[in-house]
Design an enzyme around this catalytic site. Structure first.
Site, PDB file in Angstrom:
ATOM      1  N   LYS A 167       0.836  -1.208   0.000  1.00 41.70           N
ATOM      2  CA  LYS A 167       0.000   0.000   0.000  1.00 41.70           C
ATOM      3  C   LYS A 167       0.871   1.258   0.000  1.00 41.70           C
ATOM      4  O   LYS A 167       0.596   2.228  -0.713  1.00 41.70           O
ATOM      5  CB  LYS A 167      -0.927   0.001   1.219  1.00 41.70           C
ATOM      6  CG  LYS A 167      -1.745   1.278   1.401  1.00 41.70           C
ATOM      7  CD  LYS A 167      -2.711   1.526   0.253  1.00 41.70           C
ATOM      8  CE  LYS A 167      -3.398   2.885   0.368  1.00 41.70           C
ATOM      9  NZ  LYS A 167      -4.388   2.968   1.446  1.00 41.70           N
ATOM     10  N   LEU A 168       1.940   1.251   0.775  1.00 38.61           N
ATOM     11  CA  LEU A 168       2.837   2.400   0.827  1.00 38.61           C
ATOM     12  C   LEU A 168       3.525   2.621  -0.519  1.00 38.61           C
ATOM     13  O   LEU A 168       3.671   3.754  -0.980  1.00 38.61           O
ATOM     14  CB  LEU A 168       3.872   2.210   1.933  1.00 38.61           C
ATOM     15  CG  LEU A 168       3.319   2.173   3.368  1.00 38.61           C
ATOM     16  CD1 LEU A 168       4.431   1.799   4.338  1.00 38.61           C
ATOM     17  CD2 LEU A 168       2.684   3.500   3.754  1.00 38.61           C
TER      18      LEU A 168
END
Length: 283
Positions: A167-168
Site C-alpha cells: 500500500k505504501l
C-alpha cells in the site's frame, strides 16, 4: 449475523454504505458518537461490546496509533474473548506496527486480516476499490466474500506486513502522480490554456492515469472536499520513507511530493483533498 464496523470517516462511511447496499446489516462503533448519529446503524458503546455482538468486525482508521487505541483502550477489542472472531483491518498501517496487531489478535484466539484499501470515496461507494490482504490463508478464504462486496480487485500476499508495504509503495505512485498533474495544470493555465481542455488533453496524453481520471472534475471545479486528504498522503509518504530507511534504500521521487503535501498540512489545508496541492502551484 450483523457485521461490526469501526471508523466512520470519509472512507469508512463509503465502505459501510457499500456493505449496506450489498445486503449486510451493520453495527458500529465510532470514537466520537455524535459524528455518526446521522447514520442508520445500531451504535455500540465500546469496541468490546461490538465484537461480542459480531463475529466479523471491519476497521477503517486513519493510522496505526488509532488501531492500537481501539485494541488497548478500556473495553477495547483485546479485552474481549476473541475466539471465533475475525478483524478485517482496512487501515493503511505502519509496516512494523501491523505485525504487533497480527500477534495480539492471534494470542487472544482471534483472526486478523491486514487489508489496506487502494482507492477513495467515489470508487468505494461503487465497490471498485482494490484490496491487498495479508494473513492466514484460511482466514482470507473465509473473508473473501466480504472483501468482494467492497472491492473489484483482491490480491493476497500471505506474509504479515506485505500488504501494508504494498500500500505504501502504491501511494508513492499516487502522491507523485498527483503532484505532477497539479503542476502541469497550473503551468497550462499560465499559458492561457483553458483548464477543462488542458485536462482533457493530458487525459489522453502523458497524464493518462487513474489519478487524473478521478481528480479531473475536482480540479476543474476546485472542489477540494476530501476523498483522500493531504494529511493522509503526507502520513503515508512519511511511513514509506521509514520503510526505505529500514532497507537502506534511498527514495528519490518520494521526497519532493512528501514535502509538498507537508506544506499543505502546515498551511492548514491538511483536511482538504490531496488534489488541492494544485493550489501551491497556482498560487
Amino acid at each position: 449475523m450483523a457485521i461490526g464496523f469501526i471508523g466512520l470517516g470519509n472512507l469508512g462511511r463509503a465502505i459501510a454504505s457499500r456493505l449496506t447496499d450489498m445486503g449486510e446489516e451493520l453495527k458500529i462503533y465510532n470514537r466520537t458518537k455524535s459524528k455518526v448519529e446521522d447514520l442508520n446503524y445500531e451504535i455500540k458503546d465500546s469496541p468490546k461490546q461490538l465484537i461480542e455482538d459480531c463475529d466479523v468486525v471491519f476497521m477503517c482508521l486513519f493510522e496505526s496509533s488509532a488501531v492500537k487505541n481501539i485494541f488497548e483502550m478500556e473495553d477495547g477489542l483485546l479485552s474481549a474473548d476473541l475466539t471465533g472472531k475475525t478483524i478485517i483491518d482496512l487501515t493503511t498501517n505502519h509496516y512494523e506496527m501491523v505485525l504487533d496487531f497480527h500477534q495480539q489478535i492471534d494470542e487472544k484466539g482471534g483472526d486478523y486480516l491486514e487489508s489496506p484499501i487502494f482507492g477513495s470515496v467515489a470508487p468505494a461507494l461503487q465497490g471498485l476499490v482494490t484490496i491487498v490482504t495479508s494473513g492466514k490463508k484460511e482466514t482470507y478464504e473465509l473473508c473473501k466474500p466480504y472483501l468482494e462486496k467492497i472491492g473489484k480487485e483482491i490480491f493476497y500476499l500471505k506474509e504479515p506486513g506485505k500488504a501494508s508495504k504494498m500500500k505504501l509503495i502504491n501511494n508513492l505512485c499516487l502522491g507523485s502522480f498527483m503532484a505532477t498533474i497539479a503542476e502541469c495544470t497550473a503551468l497550462g493555465e499560465m499559458c492561457d490554456i483553458e483548464k477543462p481542455k488542458l485536462l482533457e488533453i493530458l487525459g489522453v496524453g502523458g497524464g493518462q492515469s487513474l489519478v487524473l481520471k478521478a481528480k479531473t472534475q475536482k480540479l476543474i471545479e476546485e472542489d477540494f472536499s476530501a476523498h483522500f486528504s493531504n494529511n493522509a498522503i503526507y502520513k503515508d509518504l512519511h511511513t514509506l520513507q521509514d520503510l526505505a530507511y529500514s532497507l537502506n534504500q534511498p527514495l528519490y521521487s518520494a521526497a519532493v511530493p512528501k514535502e509538498l503535501f507537508g506544506k499543505m498540512k502546515k498551511d492548514g489545508r491538511g483536511e482538504e483533498d490531496f488534489c488541492s496541492i494544485y493550489q501551491l502551484f497556482k498560487d
